[in-house]
Design a protein around this motif. Structure first.
Motif, PDB file in Angstrom:
ATOM      1  N   LEU A  76      29.201  10.686  10.172  1.00  0.00           N
ATOM      2  CA  LEU A  76      27.948  11.347  10.541  1.00  0.00           C
ATOM      3  C   LEU A  76      26.789  10.864   9.663  1.00  0.00           C
ATOM      4  CD1 LEU A  76      29.390  14.918  11.116  1.00  0.00           C
ATOM      5  CD2 LEU A  76      28.296  13.493  12.865  1.00  0.00           C
ATOM      6  N   SER A  77      27.060  10.634   8.389  1.00  0.00           N
ATOM      7  CA  SER A  77      26.019  10.132   7.485  1.00  0.00           C
ATOM      8  C   SER A  77      25.596   8.723   7.877  1.00  0.00           C
ATOM      9  CB  SER A  77      26.519  10.144   6.036  1.00  0.00           C
ATOM     10  OG  SER A  77      26.820  11.457   5.608  1.00  0.00           O
ATOM     11  N   GLU A  78      26.560   7.911   8.289  1.00  0.00           N
ATOM     12  CA  GLU A  78      26.244   6.549   8.727  1.00  0.00           C
ATOM     13  C   GLU A  78      25.413   6.571  10.011  1.00  0.00           C
ATOM     14  OE1 GLU A  78      30.158   4.195   6.920  1.00  0.00           O
ATOM     15  OE2 GLU A  78      30.158   4.903   8.989  1.00  0.00           O
ATOM     16  N   ARG A  79      25.735   7.483  10.907  1.00  0.00           N
ATOM     17  CA  ARG A  79      24.950   7.615  12.138  1.00  0.00           C
ATOM     18  C   ARG A  79      23.520   8.031  11.819  1.00  0.00           C
ATOM     19  NH1 ARG A  79      29.233  11.073  15.871  1.00  0.00           N
ATOM     20  NH2 ARG A  79      30.846   9.443  16.081  1.00  0.00           N
ATOM     21  N   LEU A  80      23.402   8.959  10.878  1.00  0.00           N
ATOM     22  CA  LEU A  80      22.065   9.413  10.473  1.00  0.00           C
ATOM     23  C   LEU A  80      21.277   8.256   9.874  1.00  0.00           C
ATOM     24  CD1 LEU A  80      20.126  11.848  10.026  1.00  0.00           C
ATOM     25  CD2 LEU A  80      21.167  12.094   7.755  1.00  0.00           C
ATOM     26  N   GLN A  81      21.904   7.513   8.977  1.00  0.00           N
ATOM     27  CA  GLN A  81      21.240   6.368   8.356  1.00  0.00           C
ATOM     28  C   GLN A  81      20.772   5.366   9.402  1.00  0.00           C
ATOM     29  OE1 GLN A  81      23.882   3.643   6.572  1.00  0.00           O
ATOM     30  NE2 GLN A  81      22.315   2.466   5.476  1.00  0.00           N
ATOM     31  N   ALA A  82      21.626   5.078  10.371  1.00  0.00           N
ATOM     32  CA  ALA A  82      21.282   4.087  11.394  1.00  0.00           C
ATOM     33  C   ALA A  82      20.087   4.545  12.224  1.00  0.00           C
ATOM     34  CB  ALA A  82      22.491   3.842  12.297  1.00  0.00           C
ATOM     35  N   LYS A  83      20.081   5.809  12.598  1.00  0.00           N
ATOM     36  CA  LYS A  83      18.974   6.322  13.419  1.00  0.00           C
ATOM     37  C   LYS A  83      17.662   6.370  12.637  1.00  0.00           C
ATOM     38  CE  LYS A  83      21.366   9.143  16.884  1.00  0.00           C
ATOM     39  NZ  LYS A  83      21.431  10.493  17.499  1.00  0.00           N
ATOM     40  N   VAL A  84      17.744   6.811  11.371  1.00  0.00           N
ATOM     41  CA  VAL A  84      16.537   6.871  10.542  1.00  0.00           C
ATOM     42  C   VAL A  84      15.997   5.461  10.310  1.00  0.00           C
ATOM     43  CG1 VAL A  84      15.629   7.467   8.265  1.00  0.00           C
ATOM     44  CG2 VAL A  84      17.136   9.070   9.444  1.00  0.00           C
ATOM     45  N   SER A  85      16.890   4.502  10.112  1.00  0.00           N
ATOM     46  CA  SER A  85      16.470   3.115   9.878  1.00  0.00           C
ATOM     47  C   SER A  85      15.664   2.572  11.051  1.00  0.00           C
ATOM     48  CB  SER A  85      17.690   2.226   9.635  1.00  0.00           C
ATOM     49  OG  SER A  85      18.349   2.576   8.430  1.00  0.00           O
ATOM     50  N   GLU A  86      16.022   2.993  12.251  1.00  0.00           N
ATOM     51  CA  GLU A  86      15.317   2.506  13.438  1.00  0.00           C
ATOM     52  C   GLU A  86      13.882   3.023  13.512  1.00  0.00           C
ATOM     53  OE1 GLU A  86      17.568   3.579  16.852  1.00  0.00           O
ATOM     54  OE2 GLU A  86      19.200   2.168  16.452  1.00  0.00           O
ATOM     55  N   LEU A  87      13.624   4.158  12.880  1.00  0.00           N
ATOM     56  CA  LEU A  87      12.315   4.800  13.013  1.00  0.00           C
ATOM     57  C   LEU A  87      11.423   4.659  11.786  1.00  0.00           C
ATOM     58  CD1 LEU A  87      13.245   8.169  14.807  1.00  0.00           C
ATOM     59  CD2 LEU A  87      12.494   6.010  15.825  1.00  0.00           C
ATOM     60  N   THR A  88      11.935   4.080  10.711  1.00  0.00           N
ATOM     61  CA  THR A  88      11.151   3.998   9.479  1.00  0.00           C
ATOM     62  C   THR A  88      10.750   2.559   9.170  1.00  0.00           C
ATOM     63  OG1 THR A  88      13.233   3.964   8.235  1.00  0.00           O
ATOM     64  CG2 THR A  88      12.100   6.072   8.415  1.00  0.00           C
ATOM     65  N   SER A  89       9.779   2.451   8.303  1.00  0.00           N
ATOM     66  CA  SER A  89       9.210   1.134   7.986  1.00  0.00           C
ATOM     67  C   SER A  89       9.773   0.524   6.708  1.00  0.00           C
ATOM     68  CB  SER A  89       7.692   1.273   7.850  1.00  0.00           C
ATOM     69  OG  SER A  89       7.372   2.235   6.846  1.00  0.00           O
ATOM     70  N   VAL A  90      10.724   1.223   6.055  1.00  0.00           N
ATOM     71  CA  VAL A  90      11.284   0.728   4.796  1.00  0.00           C
ATOM     72  C   VAL A  90      12.808   0.686   4.896  1.00  0.00           C
ATOM     73  CG1 VAL A  90       9.351   1.578   3.411  1.00  0.00           C
ATOM     74  CG2 VAL A  90      11.329   3.062   3.814  1.00  0.00           C
ATOM     75  N   PRO A  91      13.478  -0.090   4.035  1.00  0.00           N
ATOM     76  CA  PRO A  91      14.942  -0.147   4.053  1.00  0.00           C
ATOM     77  C   PRO A  91      15.556   1.212   3.699  1.00  0.00           C
ATOM     78  CG  PRO A  91      14.024  -1.990   2.804  1.00  0.00           C
ATOM     79  CD  PRO A  91      12.899  -1.035   3.054  1.00  0.00           C
ATOM     80  N   ILE A  92      16.632   1.564   4.401  1.00  0.00           N
ATOM     81  CA  ILE A  92      17.342   2.822   4.162  1.00  0.00           C
ATOM     82  C   ILE A  92      18.787   2.499   3.795  1.00  0.00           C
ATOM     83  CG2 ILE A  92      17.970   5.075   5.069  1.00  0.00           C
ATOM     84  CD1 ILE A  92      14.981   4.671   5.115  1.00  0.00           C
ATOM     85  N   ALA A  93      19.195   2.855   2.588  1.00  0.00           N
ATOM     86  CA  ALA A  93      20.581   2.670   2.162  1.00  0.00           C
ATOM     87  C   ALA A  93      21.269   4.028   2.104  1.00  0.00           C
ATOM     88  CB  ALA A  93      20.637   1.985   0.796  1.00  0.00           C
ATOM     89  N   LEU A  94      22.584   4.009   2.168  1.00  0.00           N
ATOM     90  CA  LEU A  94      23.373   5.243   2.147  1.00  0.00           C
ATOM     91  C   LEU A  94      24.337   5.219   0.974  1.00  0.00           C
ATOM     92  CD1 LEU A  94      24.320   7.897   3.580  1.00  0.00           C
ATOM     93  CD2 LEU A  94      25.968   6.461   4.819  1.00  0.00           C
ATOM     94  N   ALA A  95      24.491   6.374   0.330  1.00  0.00           N
ATOM     95  CA  ALA A  95      25.427   6.476  -0.784  1.00  0.00           C
ATOM     96  C   ALA A  95      26.061   7.861  -0.790  1.00  0.00           C
ATOM     97  CB  ALA A  95      24.724   6.222  -2.112  1.00  0.00           C
ATOM     98  N   MET A  96      27.185   7.953  -1.481  1.00  0.00           N
ATOM     99  CA  MET A  96      27.865   9.226  -1.699  1.00  0.00           C
ATOM    100  C   MET A  96      27.938   9.486  -3.203  1.00  0.00           C
ATOM    101  SD  MET A  96      28.648  10.252   1.347  1.00  0.00           S
ATOM    102  CE  MET A  96      27.920   9.343   2.715  1.00  0.00           C
ATOM    103  N   ARG A  97      27.817  10.732  -3.575  1.00  0.00           N
ATOM    104  CA  ARG A  97      27.928  11.054  -5.006  1.00  0.00           C
ATOM    105  C   ARG A  97      29.339  10.774  -5.511  1.00  0.00           C
ATOM    106  NH1 ARG A  97      29.074  11.265  -9.325  1.00  0.00           N
ATOM    107  NH2 ARG A  97      28.263  12.473 -11.082  1.00  0.00           N
ATOM    108  N   TYR A  98      30.325  11.016  -4.654  1.00  0.00           N
ATOM    109  CA  TYR A  98      31.723  10.776  -5.015  1.00  0.00           C
ATOM    110  C   TYR A  98      32.362   9.911  -3.926  1.00  0.00           C
ATOM    111  CZ  TYR A  98      30.330  14.961  -7.505  1.00  0.00           C
ATOM    112  OH  TYR A  98      29.630  15.866  -8.246  1.00  0.00           O
TER     113      TYR A  98
END
Length: 343
Positions: A76-98
């Motif tokens: 779900l986090s990867e899906r969110l990242q992918a969708k946000v990346s499509e709509l934003t003008s800057v690079p979006i990376a994803l990470a987990m605290r653990y």
């Protein structure tokens, strides 16, 4: 300066194998902001007791909710990242605290894209030592050690942001459309009471006595309990819920120390015993469905409710990758990138 964003969520084991679950739990529970006792005591508790008994049981719980693509929270986090990346003008990376992908790998990804100004975006609406704070502390440690040229900005708790309240309220309304429910329970992840007092920047306001969360104070900027109740109040107002039709509880307690109350499992049981037949439940401390929502609430909570006579148990999904939530995140990020409005 070249800008980029690091979305950070909780994390997950690599698989449902007890060995992977044990590795994940060790990283998670040995965090001094999760179990905030001296290192020797934490080691004795976690590595001497918990990791010798809990991984097998937790692995079985993960197996109950694991998707074909992998951990629901990660997917779900990867899906969110992918969708946000499509709509934003800057690079979006994803990470987990653990677990993986780590905060280090997320920062490295942004670094390789030439990013030197990073918006750290903890995916937690409410601030807590064991969530937002531990993310920011680790990110800063990594910055100093590996990326001293980077500059960080962090998104403050958005528990009361009008956009968030609107999206959360809309998601609840849509999920409960046509559902007759007697009571709506807002279940938040629990924390030890001492975490609330430790986060009190005034060192005197937080007494957890039923009134301090309603009394204006600078302490509320970092008070998890206040922020949970305020999220509930604002959403209830948005939905037009009558008093008595909803309440707040806290789930996922660990150990024997006093945690925030009332406890979710006992509240579910009590509601059933009081004659509530149709119970709806929402989990606003999480933006992505995970073990705590899919297994602890949707499965265990349902079993508890039905055992005491409850009939219909409706769980509202987390925001996950809802389009309206994606649009809100994307707008916040672009506003930051343009330095017009801060989130």
């Amino acid at each position: 300066m070249s800008k980029g964003v690091l979305l950070v969520n909780l994390g997950s084991p690599d698989s449902t194998d007890p060995k992977d679950v044990k590795k994940y739990l060790d990283e998670f529970l040995m965090d001094e902001r999760v179990i905030d006792v001296p290192y020797w005591a934490r080691t004795l508790l976690v590595r001497g007791i918990i990791l010798n008994t809990r991984p097998k049981k937790s692995a079985e719980a993960y197996e109950r909710i694991w998707w074909e693509e992998g951990s629901p929270l990660i997917v779900l986090s990867e899906r969110l990242q992918a969708k946000v990346s499509e709509l934003t003008s800057v690079p979006i990376a994803l990470a987990m605290r653990y677990g993986k992908p780590s905060i280090k790998s997320g920062l490295q990804e942004l670094h390789e894209k030439g990013v030197d100004e990073v918006l750290i975006f903890p995916l937690y609406p409410q601030f807590a030592m064991a969530t937002t704070e531990t993310i920011l502390v680790l990110a800063e440690e990594l910055r100093k050690k590996h990326y001293p040229q980077m500059q960080f900005t962090s998104v403050p708790a958005f528990y009361n942001h009008a956009d968030y309240i609107r999206v959360l309220g809309t998601s609840i309304s849509e999920s409960l459309k046509g559902v007759e429910f007697d009571h709506l329970l807002f279940s938040y992840h629990g924390v030890p009471k001492r975490h609330i007092r430790k986060s009190d920047i005034t060192k005197s306001h937080c007494k957890i006595d039923g009134s301090c969360c309603q009394t204006p104070s600078a302490a509320h900027q970092f008070c998890y309990r206040h922020q949970c109740y305020e999220t509930t109040r604002l959403v209830a107002e948005y939905l037009g819920l009558e008093k008595g039709k909803y309440s707040v509880s806290f789930q996922s307690r660990l150990g024997f120390d006093p945690w925030l109350q009332p406890y979710t499992d006992r509240t579910i049981e009590r509601k059933g015993l009081e004659g509530v037949k149709n119970l709806a439940i929402v989990t606003p401390a999480f933006v992505s469905d995970c073990l705590e929502t899919l297994e602890e609430i949707a499965m265990e909570g349902k079993e508890i409710f039905e055992e005491v006579g409850g009939e219909k148990f409706t769980v509202v999904p987390c925001l996950n990758d809802r389009d309206d939530w994606v649009r809100v995140l994307s707008r916040w990020i672009d506003e930051w990138a343009k330095q017009e409005v801060t989130v």
